[in-house]
Design a protein around this motif. Structure first.
Motif, mmCIF file in Angstrom:
data_model
loop_
_atom_site.group_PDB
_atom_site.id
_atom_site.type_symbol
_atom_site.label_atom_id
_atom_site.label_comp_id
_atom_site.label_asym_id
_atom_site.label_seq_id
_atom_site.Cartn_x
_atom_site.Cartn_y
_atom_site.Cartn_z
ATOM 1 N N ALA A 1 1.511 7.401 -5.191
ATOM 2 C CA ALA A 1 0.145 7.501 -4.654
ATOM 3 C C ALA A 1 -0.895 7.729 -5.739
ATOM 4 O O ALA A 1 -1.940 8.325 -5.483
ATOM 5 C CB ALA A 1 0.056 8.596 -3.592
ATOM 6 N N GLU A 2 -0.618 7.247 -6.953
ATOM 7 C CA GLU A 2 -1.646 7.262 -7.997
ATOM 8 C C GLU A 2 -2.730 6.228 -7.670
ATOM 9 O O GLU A 2 -3.878 6.366 -8.098
ATOM 10 C CB GLU A 2 -1.038 6.952 -9.361
ATOM 11 C CG GLU A 2 -0.100 8.019 -9.884
ATOM 12 C CD GLU A 2 0.510 7.645 -11.219
ATOM 13 O OE1 GLU A 2 0.099 6.607 -11.797
ATOM 14 O OE2 GLU A 2 1.397 8.368 -11.689
ATOM 15 N N VAL A 3 -2.331 5.181 -6.953
ATOM 16 C CA VAL A 3 -3.252 4.124 -6.514
ATOM 17 C C VAL A 3 -2.990 3.852 -5.043
ATOM 18 O O VAL A 3 -1.973 4.276 -4.483
ATOM 19 C CB VAL A 3 -3.062 2.833 -7.343
ATOM 20 C CG1 VAL A 3 -3.442 3.054 -8.799
ATOM 21 C CG2 VAL A 3 -1.631 2.329 -7.219
ATOM 22 N N ASP A 4 -3.911 3.125 -4.430
ATOM 23 C CA ASP A 4 -3.795 2.834 -2.994
ATOM 24 C C ASP A 4 -3.055 1.545 -2.706
ATOM 25 O O ASP A 4 -2.244 1.485 -1.782
ATOM 26 C CB ASP A 4 -5.188 2.770 -2.376
ATOM 27 C CG ASP A 4 -5.952 4.069 -2.505
ATOM 28 O OD1 ASP A 4 -5.444 5.098 -2.017
ATOM 29 O OD2 ASP A 4 -7.040 4.056 -3.122
ATOM 30 N N ALA B 1 0.845 -1.185 0.000
ATOM 31 C CA ALA B 1 0.000 0.000 0.000
ATOM 32 C C ALA B 1 0.883 1.237 0.000
ATOM 33 O O ALA B 1 2.020 1.208 0.500
ATOM 34 C CB ALA B 1 -0.918 0.018 1.222
ATOM 35 N N ASN B 2 0.373 2.309 -0.547
ATOM 36 C CA ASN B 2 1.089 3.571 -0.466
ATOM 37 C C ASN B 2 1.205 4.003 0.993
ATOM 38 O O ASN B 2 0.347 3.688 1.815
ATOM 39 C CB ASN B 2 0.359 4.631 -1.297
ATOM 40 C CG ASN B 2 1.003 5.990 -1.172
ATOM 41 O OD1 ASN B 2 0.585 6.813 -0.367
ATOM 42 N ND2 ASN B 2 2.043 6.212 -1.948
ATOM 43 N N GLU B 3 2.241 4.741 1.317
ATOM 44 C CA GLU B 3 2.481 5.133 2.708
ATOM 45 C C GLU B 3 1.348 5.963 3.303
ATOM 46 O O GLU B 3 1.175 6.001 4.525
ATOM 47 C CB GLU B 3 3.781 5.934 2.806
ATOM 48 C CG GLU B 3 3.780 7.239 2.033
ATOM 49 C CD GLU B 3 5.034 8.070 2.274
ATOM 50 O OE1 GLU B 3 5.664 7.904 3.337
ATOM 51 O OE2 GLU B 3 5.373 8.892 1.409
ATOM 52 N N SER B 4 0.546 6.599 2.455
ATOM 53 C CA SER B 4 -0.542 7.436 2.964
ATOM 54 C C SER B 4 -1.770 6.636 3.396
ATOM 55 O O SER B 4 -2.654 7.172 4.061
ATOM 56 C CB SER B 4 -0.956 8.461 1.905
ATOM 57 O OG SER B 4 -1.502 7.807 0.766
ATOM 58 N N VAL B 5 -1.839 5.366 3.008
ATOM 59 C CA VAL B 5 -2.983 4.533 3.390
ATOM 60 C C VAL B 5 -2.819 4.144 4.864
ATOM 61 O O VAL B 5 -1.814 3.525 5.227
ATOM 62 C CB VAL B 5 -3.074 3.277 2.508
ATOM 63 C CG1 VAL B 5 -4.255 2.414 2.925
ATOM 64 C CG2 VAL B 5 -3.206 3.672 1.033
#
Length: 278
Positions: A152-155, A85-89
């Motif tokens: 972060a184009e995708v989760d 997962a991206n770090e922002s999730v």
């Protein structure tokens, strides 16, 4: 992997081995040609479950039968997919991801290397078992998906490992949530199996060597013995792990059984999730 096997196989067989890359149509261009080749053991197909177990279910251009057009020789390697997962999730593991996805008002986005790819179907299998809906964002190959998850184009992304992806994980820019193998894997030793949170979920990519159907059993057995010897060599096993795969041989019948079991399993995913190749 084929180039790693090339020299030691040639020494055992006493024959030079030429690698002839035939790309296109998700690997089925080379598979179609191999299926039409003379069944004398001199033309072999190095393939994985993409063109063998999946593509024939999605592509009308495939003119071979994966169970009838080839004489399996041996597995060469297996590898799990990693769920990242991206770090922002805001999740740390698969359980958290499922809970987060269910609580969101908007669907999450997931990447794949293209419609009908192993990553696409594996993610749809994951979503089906978890009772989730996400939006599929297809890319042209694996490398762009790694960039997409980092940027972060995708989760999330369910994919095979790579040096670039591992670097992003180590840097903390991408979160490693789980691995798709039934148990822990030396390819991703720090990842817990997805099946721990989603009972029964297991997906592995495999690579193997097949000959055209009708190749004499003695020829197949000779090739199998050579492959088994080479794949047991420590230097080959270490080299494969560096590629993100685990060296693994099999009997011809074991590879045939693997393919036979996979096809209905992927057909079910394709039908239940209405997956299209384009």
């Amino acid at each position: 992997m084929a180039r790693a096997l090339q020299e030691p196989m040639a020494k055992i067989l006493g024959q030079p081995i030429i690698i002839d890359n035939r790309g296109g149509a998700a690997g089925t261009t080379g598979a179609n040609e191999a299926a039409r080749s003379d069944a004398d053991g001199y033309t072999l197909l190095f393939a994985n479950n993409g063109p063998i177990s999946i593509a024939p279910l999605l592509q009308k251009s495939v003119d071979f039968n994966p169970l009838k057009s080839f004489a399996p020789v041996s597995l060469v390697s297996t590898a799990p997919l990693v769920l990242v997962a991206n770090e922002s999730v805001p999740v740390k593991d698969v359980v958290g991801l499922i809970a987060h996805a269910r609580a969101r008002s908007k669907p999450m986005l997931y990447a794949s290397a293209g419609p009908g790819s192993l990553g696409h179907l594996s993610t749809e299998r994951f979503l089906n078992q978890a009772g989730l809906q996400m939006i599929h964002v297809p890319y042209r190959g694996q490398a762009p998906t790694t960039l997409a998850i980092f940027a972060a184009e995708v989760d999330i992304l369910l994919t095979t490992t790579s040096d670039t992806l591992n670097e992003h994980i180590k840097a903390g820019k991408v979160k490693l949530l789980g691995v798709s193998s039934p148990g822990s894997s030396p390819v991703a030793p720090n990842a817990a199996p997805i099946g721990n949170a989603l009972e029964g979920f297991a997906v592995e990519t495999w690579f193997g060597i097949l000959a055209p159907a009708g190749t004499p059993a003695e020829v197949v057995n000779k090739l199998n013995a050579a492959l088994t010897t080479v794949l047991a060599m420590p230097q080959i096993r270490d080299r494969f792990l560096a590629y993100g795969v685990e060296a693994k041989s099999s009997t011809p019948s074991e590879l045939h059984a693997l393919i036979a079991a996979e096809i209905p399993s992927w057909r079910k995913v394709i039908e239940e999730r209405n997956v299209k190749a384009e």
